[in-house]
Design a protein around this motif. Structure first.
Motif, PDB file in Angstrom:
ATOM      1  N   HIS A  59      10.628  10.246  -9.391  1.00 11.04           N
ATOM      2  CA  HIS A  59       9.298  10.836  -9.208  1.00 11.04           C
ATOM      3  C   HIS A  59       8.601  10.161  -8.033  1.00 11.04           C
ATOM      4  CE1 HIS A  59       9.435  13.025 -13.032  1.00 11.04           C
ATOM      5  NE2 HIS A  59       9.975  11.934 -13.550  1.00 11.04           N
ATOM      6  N   PRO A  60       7.695  10.863  -7.360  1.00 13.62           N
ATOM      7  CA  PRO A  60       6.946  10.234  -6.265  1.00 13.62           C
ATOM      8  C   PRO A  60       6.181   9.012  -6.760  1.00 13.62           C
ATOM      9  CG  PRO A  60       6.618  12.617  -6.272  1.00 13.62           C
ATOM     10  CD  PRO A  60       7.336  12.279  -7.546  1.00 13.62           C
ATOM     11  N   VAL A  61       6.100   8.022  -5.910  1.00 15.69           N
ATOM     12  CA  VAL A  61       5.346   6.810  -6.241  1.00 15.69           C
ATOM     13  C   VAL A  61       3.878   7.024  -5.903  1.00 15.69           C
ATOM     14  CG1 VAL A  61       5.013   4.383  -5.647  1.00 15.69           C
ATOM     15  CG2 VAL A  61       7.325   5.281  -5.951  1.00 15.69           C
ATOM     16  N   HIS A  62       3.002   6.633  -6.814  1.00 18.03           N
ATOM     17  CA  HIS A  62       1.557   6.786  -6.616  1.00 18.03           C
ATOM     18  C   HIS A  62       1.009   5.506  -5.993  1.00 18.03           C
ATOM     19  CE1 HIS A  62       1.550  10.417  -9.198  1.00 18.03           C
ATOM     20  NE2 HIS A  62       2.470   9.749  -9.883  1.00 18.03           N
ATOM     21  N   GLN A  63       0.244   5.674  -4.915  1.00 24.00           N
ATOM     22  CA  GLN A  63      -0.258   4.515  -4.190  1.00 24.00           C
ATOM     23  C   GLN A  63      -1.764   4.515  -3.983  1.00 24.00           C
ATOM     24  OE1 GLN A  63       3.205   5.252  -1.076  1.00 24.00           O
ATOM     25  NE2 GLN A  63       2.129   3.358  -0.593  1.00 24.00           N
ATOM     26  N   HIS A  64      -2.362   5.688  -3.752  1.00 26.03           N
ATOM     27  CA  HIS A  64      -3.738   5.742  -3.261  1.00 26.03           C
ATOM     28  C   HIS A  64      -4.663   6.380  -4.282  1.00 26.03           C
ATOM     29  CE1 HIS A  64      -1.998   4.510   0.474  1.00 26.03           C
ATOM     30  NE2 HIS A  64      -1.245   5.613   0.544  1.00 26.03           N
ATOM     31  N   LEU A  65      -5.805   5.770  -4.456  1.00 23.62           N
ATOM     32  CA  LEU A  65      -6.816   6.308  -5.355  1.00 23.62           C
ATOM     33  C   LEU A  65      -7.390   7.607  -4.815  1.00 23.62           C
ATOM     34  CD1 LEU A  65      -8.676   6.076  -7.829  1.00 23.62           C
ATOM     35  CD2 LEU A  65     -10.172   4.602  -6.466  1.00 23.62           C
ATOM     36  N   LEU A  66      -7.700   7.646  -3.521  1.00 25.46           N
ATOM     37  CA  LEU A  66      -8.316   8.828  -2.899  1.00 25.46           C
ATOM     38  C   LEU A  66      -7.252   9.631  -2.159  1.00 25.46           C
ATOM     39  CD1 LEU A  66     -11.590   7.125  -1.630  1.00 25.46           C
ATOM     40  CD2 LEU A  66     -11.204   8.361  -3.766  1.00 25.46           C
TER      41      LEU A  66
END
Length: 408
Positions: A59-66
């Protein structure tokens, strides 16, 4: 066996050299049946690339809040709702401080505030940072709020220091988050059982001053005693001379020589369900012990006559009734072959083999890597702290013990 079947785990990775272990952790979580989504801080991306975690998790890695694309559907809230458990490994000193004070200045800290899922932290930092009073205060406050702290481990650190602050090994973290019903051992898995463990070296006297011994520290045996105690057993620890504190609640039998160790074991063996021979017993002792200190003479050579010591674990295994008997094989070569020979030759139910020539494990180390061998199986345990390894070994052994009603 898939012990985390379809459990939704959000794996958070903060900045630190231990981030490289998160790749293996991701792989093991998925192998155990979990669904894994990875969230990385900016600092974590400096140590390990998101593409690696994406490939392992699928799965794509989540990095940014915005994130504009994610935020179109309030992505961080959906991710917070999706998680059944949040595991942050490694958890840096900085991240622990921000969580303690309720910061929500990046995606990972925001998710921790927005989710109702349990939060588990695996600290990883320099030993001085871990010992700092502010870090300890932060950790204590998080624990009071229900955050579970896994570790840290002790040992050599990337900076060269020695002490607490190493992230627990991935295998240990996976074991720590398994559902209780999937664990082989629980707080009562050895309840009602009598367990005897030998530990440390023996000393075979030459004279009132000198003796023959070995490098055993006793750490593995003492860790096993603690783990067996926590599993509910009545624990008797027969120990040679070591510099360790006896676990509170363990019945302690101090000895010096192999003959003293054998006598202590046989005296306490009645109604024993499990015997674990973790001591490094000297194979030989002097034929005669000098009454006075031996003096150095003019001769270049000194001959020393030795005789075999009793084989403690073989004698225990030969008892009727026989306790479930587990031995150790500390070898420097042909590890598995020698261990299997010892298993059969001495009539043991199980043997734990470790290579004491390998750097960083074995004698005097806080870590170990072993292979658990039975007549028809081999199970390898990678390098990890002896305390964590001991709990895992007790789990495996407890699952193999016969019912008290049919014990032979």
């Amino acid at each position: 066996m898939k012990t985390l079947n379809q459990r939704r785990i959000l794996l958070g990775i903060s900045g630190g050299i231990a981030a490289y272990k998160s790749a293996e952790l991701t792989r093991l979580l998925i192998k155990a049946g979990a669904e894994v989504r990875v969230v990385m801080t900016d600092a974590a991306c400096e140590f390990i690339r998101p593409l690696t975690l994406q490939a392992l998790s699928g799965h794509p890695v989540h990095q940014h809040l915005l994130d504009p694309e994610a935020e179109a559907g309030m992505g961080h809230i959906e991710l917070a709702r999706w998680a059944e458990l949040i595991l942050i490994a490694p958890a840096s000193a900085n991240l622990i401080a921000r969580l303690c004070h309720g910061f929500a200045d990046d995606l990972l800290t925001t998710l921790c505030l927005a989710s109702r899922a349990p939060v588990l932290l695996a600290p990883a930092m320099n030993q001085a940072m871990w010992r700092h009073p502010q870090t300890q205060t932060n950790v204590a406050q998080l624990q009071q709020r229900g955050v579970q702290i896994l570790g840290p481990d002790s040992g050599e650190q990337a900076c060269g220091d020695l002490g607490p602050g190493r992230m627990l090994e991935p295998e240990a973290l996976v074991a720590a988050i398994r559902p209780p019903e999937q664990n082989c051992a629980t707080a009562s898995s050895l309840r009602g059982r009598k367990v005897m463990i030998t530990a440390g070296p023996t000393r075979e006297a030459l004279d009132p001053v000198r003796y023959i011994s070995n490098h055993s520290s006793g750490k593995m045996g003492y860790a096993l005693a603690q783990a067996a105690l926590e599993a509910g057993a009545e624990v008797h620890l027969v120990s040679g001379p070591v510099h360790l504190q006896t676990p509170a609640g363990v019945v302690y039998h101090p000895v010096e020589s192999a003959e003293e160790m054998l006598a202590a074991c046989l005296a306490q063996l009645k109604a024993c369900d499990l015997f674990i021979g973790a001591a490094a017993v000297a194979d030989y002792r002097p034929v005669a012990v000098a009454e006075q200190k031996l003096k150095k003479g003019a001769e270049e050579l000194m001959e020393l006559r030795l005789t075999k010591n009793p084989d403690i674990i073989a004698q225990v295994a030969a008892q009727t009734p026989k306790p479930f008997t587990v031995g150790f094989a500390a070898e420097t070569q042909n590890l598995l072959a020698y261990a299997r020979s010892k298993l059969a030759r001495k009539g043991l139910d199980m043997i734990i083999a470790n290579d004491v020539s390998a750097p960083g494990i074995g004698f005097n180390s806080d870590e170990n890597a072993v292979t658990l061998i039975t007549a028809d199986s081999e199970t390898h345990f990678a390098t990890q702290s002896k305390s964590i390894l001991a709990k895992t070994l007790i789990e495996y052994i407890a699952a193999q013990l016969p019912s008290p009603s049919i014990k032979s």
